[in-house]
Design a protein around this motif. Structure first.
Motif, PDB file in Angstrom:
ATOM      1  N   ARG A 144       0.663  -1.157   0.056  1.00  0.00           N
ATOM      2  CA  ARG A 144      -0.052   0.030   0.146  1.00  0.00           C
ATOM      3  C   ARG A 144       0.798   1.120  -0.282  1.00  0.00           C
ATOM      4  O   ARG A 144       0.507   2.082  -0.471  1.00  0.00           O
ATOM      5  N   GLY A 145       1.752   1.416   0.323  1.00  0.00           N
ATOM      6  CA  GLY A 145       3.095   1.805   0.293  1.00  0.00           C
ATOM      7  C   GLY A 145       1.924   3.187   1.671  1.00  0.00           C
ATOM      8  O   GLY A 145       2.030   2.658   2.970  1.00  0.00           O
ATOM      9  N   SER A 146       3.116   4.240   1.596  1.00  0.00           N
ATOM     10  CA  SER A 146       2.742   5.654   3.112  1.00  0.00           C
ATOM     11  C   SER A 146       2.155   6.741   2.527  1.00  0.00           C
ATOM     12  O   SER A 146       2.972   8.063   3.004  1.00  0.00           O
ATOM     13  N   THR A 147       1.660   6.796   1.047  1.00  0.00           N
ATOM     14  CA  THR A 147       1.337   7.677   0.915  1.00  0.00           C
ATOM     15  C   THR A 147       0.581   8.875   1.961  1.00  0.00           C
ATOM     16  O   THR A 147       0.945  10.081   1.809  1.00  0.00           O
ATOM     17  N   ASP A 148       0.020   8.168   2.805  1.00  0.00           N
ATOM     18  CA  ASP A 148      -0.868   8.969   3.546  1.00  0.00           C
ATOM     19  C   ASP A 148      -0.589   8.800   5.237  1.00  0.00           C
ATOM     20  O   ASP A 148       0.274   8.023   5.441  1.00  0.00           O
ATOM     21  N   LYS A 149      -1.376   9.403   5.959  1.00  0.00           N
ATOM     22  CA  LYS A 149      -0.828   8.939   7.264  1.00  0.00           C
ATOM     23  C   LYS A 149      -1.350   7.569   7.903  1.00  0.00           C
ATOM     24  O   LYS A 149      -0.689   7.093   8.502  1.00  0.00           O
ATOM     25  N   GLN A 150      -2.789   7.281   7.018  1.00  0.00           N
ATOM     26  CA  GLN A 150      -3.521   6.347   7.663  1.00  0.00           C
ATOM     27  C   GLN A 150      -2.175   5.095   7.004  1.00  0.00           C
ATOM     28  O   GLN A 150      -2.340   4.414   7.944  1.00  0.00           O
ATOM     29  N   ASP A 151      -2.058   4.645   5.914  1.00  0.00           N
ATOM     30  CA  ASP A 151      -1.206   4.582   5.421  1.00  0.00           C
ATOM     31  C   ASP A 151      -0.022   4.166   6.116  1.00  0.00           C
ATOM     32  O   ASP A 151       1.219   3.077   6.375  1.00  0.00           O
ATOM     33  N   ALA A 152       0.578   4.992   6.562  1.00  0.00           N
ATOM     34  CA  ALA A 152       2.269   5.530   6.899  1.00  0.00           C
ATOM     35  C   ALA A 152       1.886   4.766   8.518  1.00  0.00           C
ATOM     36  O   ALA A 152       3.067   4.175   9.080  1.00  0.00           O
ATOM     37  N   ASP A 153       0.439   4.950   9.017  1.00  0.00           N
ATOM     38  CA  ASP A 153       0.703   4.354  10.232  1.00  0.00           C
ATOM     39  C   ASP A 153       0.503   3.094  10.720  1.00  0.00           C
ATOM     40  O   ASP A 153       0.933   2.008  11.154  1.00  0.00           O
ATOM     41  N   ALA A 154      -0.138   2.161   9.514  1.00  0.00           N
ATOM     42  CA  ALA A 154      -0.579   0.564   9.254  1.00  0.00           C
ATOM     43  C   ALA A 154       0.534   0.340   8.840  1.00  0.00           C
ATOM     44  O   ALA A 154       1.287  -0.214   9.622  1.00  0.00           O
ATOM     45  N   LEU A 155       1.927   1.429   8.020  1.00  0.00           N
ATOM     46  CA  LEU A 155       2.903   0.713   7.377  1.00  0.00           C
ATOM     47  C   LEU A 155       3.656   0.484   9.801  1.00  0.00           C
ATOM     48  O   LEU A 155       5.061  -0.851   9.844  1.00  0.00           O
ATOM     49  N   LYS A 156       3.937   1.546   9.815  1.00  0.00           N
ATOM     50  CA  LYS A 156       4.289   1.074  11.470  1.00  0.00           C
ATOM     51  C   LYS A 156       4.394   0.066  11.983  1.00  0.00           C
ATOM     52  O   LYS A 156       4.400  -0.942  12.556  1.00  0.00           O
ATOM     53  N   SER A 157       2.632   0.241  12.451  1.00  0.00           N
ATOM     54  CA  SER A 157       2.054  -1.042  13.376  1.00  0.00           C
ATOM     55  C   SER A 157       2.868  -1.539  12.936  1.00  0.00           C
ATOM     56  O   SER A 157       2.990  -2.973  13.684  1.00  0.00           O
ATOM     57  N   ALA A 158       2.616  -2.175  11.090  1.00  0.00           N
ATOM     58  CA  ALA A 158       3.010  -3.965  10.778  1.00  0.00           C
ATOM     59  C   ALA A 158       4.273  -3.481  11.205  1.00  0.00           C
ATOM     60  O   ALA A 158       5.219  -4.826  11.317  1.00  0.00           O
ATOM     61  N   GLN A 159       5.492  -3.346  10.885  1.00  0.00           N
ATOM     62  CA  GLN A 159       6.718  -3.391  11.349  1.00  0.00           C
ATOM     63  C   GLN A 159       6.904  -3.769  13.106  1.00  0.00           C
ATOM     64  O   GLN A 159       7.759  -4.698  13.160  1.00  0.00           O
TER      65      GLN A 159
END
Length: 277
Positions: A144-159
């Motif tokens: 999904r990438g991290s183009t917006d805050k929601q995706d960025a937060d999801a990526l950080k959480s998954a990591q």
């Protein structure tokens, strides 16, 4: 009057001695012969007391077993499975009937509770499945990438979830249950990766759109806390909770289960923090 008090005192002392002798005899019987299971557990499977490292003399040290149920598919997006003791998918209606539960009463079935034998698997297929699930979640977030805050937060959480699963989450999973410990041992013969313990199981009843669904919940183990023998407590000296929590220090404990499926600790091996460099 004085004679009666003396009789009561002697009787009380005799009762205490008899109870202690009975307890010690049970401990000796449990530990006699070859252990039924021997697992090497790390701090991720053993929780230290809350005040560990805060009391100067330490005193007695008990550790609590941290075990898990396999994650359900509907929990795939959770950061990690915090539901220690939650009912796994394999503990379904058929398994509950196998364990002797009568499910004919529908909603009243949840009132029943039964002690059974549960198989705990260390670092086996269930843990590998949890690692794979965390990886799939991370892969989806990366895609999904991290183009917006929601995706960025999801990526950080998954990591963070992946890192937690790899290094901190308990690798001890409840994978099966039965009424016959010997039959379970035949099914899971590996003494160093599968422990058979006693625990309670309670049915859970859910009604969805008029359909009654049964599942089971694994409660407390019959012996959930294990005392570190006095002779081994010195090995814990110098370890502080901060170092353990940050991963800069760790320990391994060899835990054996005996004839009564009760655990005891036979060895403690601390791993000290790596020197700063």
């Amino acid at each position: 009057m004085r004679r009666a008090q003396k009789i009561l005192l002697v009787g009380g002392v005799a009762l205490i001695v008899a109870v202690n002798a009975f307890v010690l005899a049970g401990v000796a019987w449990n530990r006699s012969g070859a252990p039924a299971s021997v697992l090497t557990l790390a701090q991720r499977e053993l929780s230290l007391p809350y005040a560990f490292g805060l009391d100067g003399e330490r005193g007695g040290i008990d550790v609590a077993l941290l075990w898990r149920a396999p994650m359900r598919d509907d929990n795939a997006e959770a950061a990690y499975d915090m539901h220690y003791g939650r009912g796994p998918d394999w503990l379904d209606a058929d398994k509950l009937r196998e364990l002797g539960f009568d499910l004919k009463d529908g909603r009243d079935a949840y009132r029943a509770r039964r002690e059974v034998y549960v198989v705990l698997e260390l670092a086996g297929a269930s843990w590998q499945a949890a690692l794979a699930q965390a990886q799939r979640r991370l892969d989806r977030a990366l895609a999904r990438g991290s183009t917006d805050k929601q995706d960025a937060d999801a990526l950080k959480s998954a990591q963070e979830a992946m890192k937690y699963e790899q290094h901190k989450a308990s690798r001890l999973f409840a994978v099966d249950a039965g009424l016959d410990a010997a039959a379970l041992r035949q099914r899971y013969p590996e003494l160093r990766s599968h422990a058979i313990v006693a625990a309670t199981v309670t049915p859970s009843v859910t009604v969805i759109e008029g359909k009654t669904l049964f599942s089971g919940h694994i409660g407390e183990l019959s012996v959930a806390r294990i005392s570190v023998p006095h002779a081994l407590r010195g090995a814990m000296e110098g370890i502080d909770r901060t170092a353990l929590d940050t991963g800069r220090a760790a320990f391994d404990m060899d835990v054996s289960w005996g004839r009564r499926f009760e655990p005891w600790i036979t060895a403690v091996r601390p791993r000290r923090p790596a020197p700063a460099g």
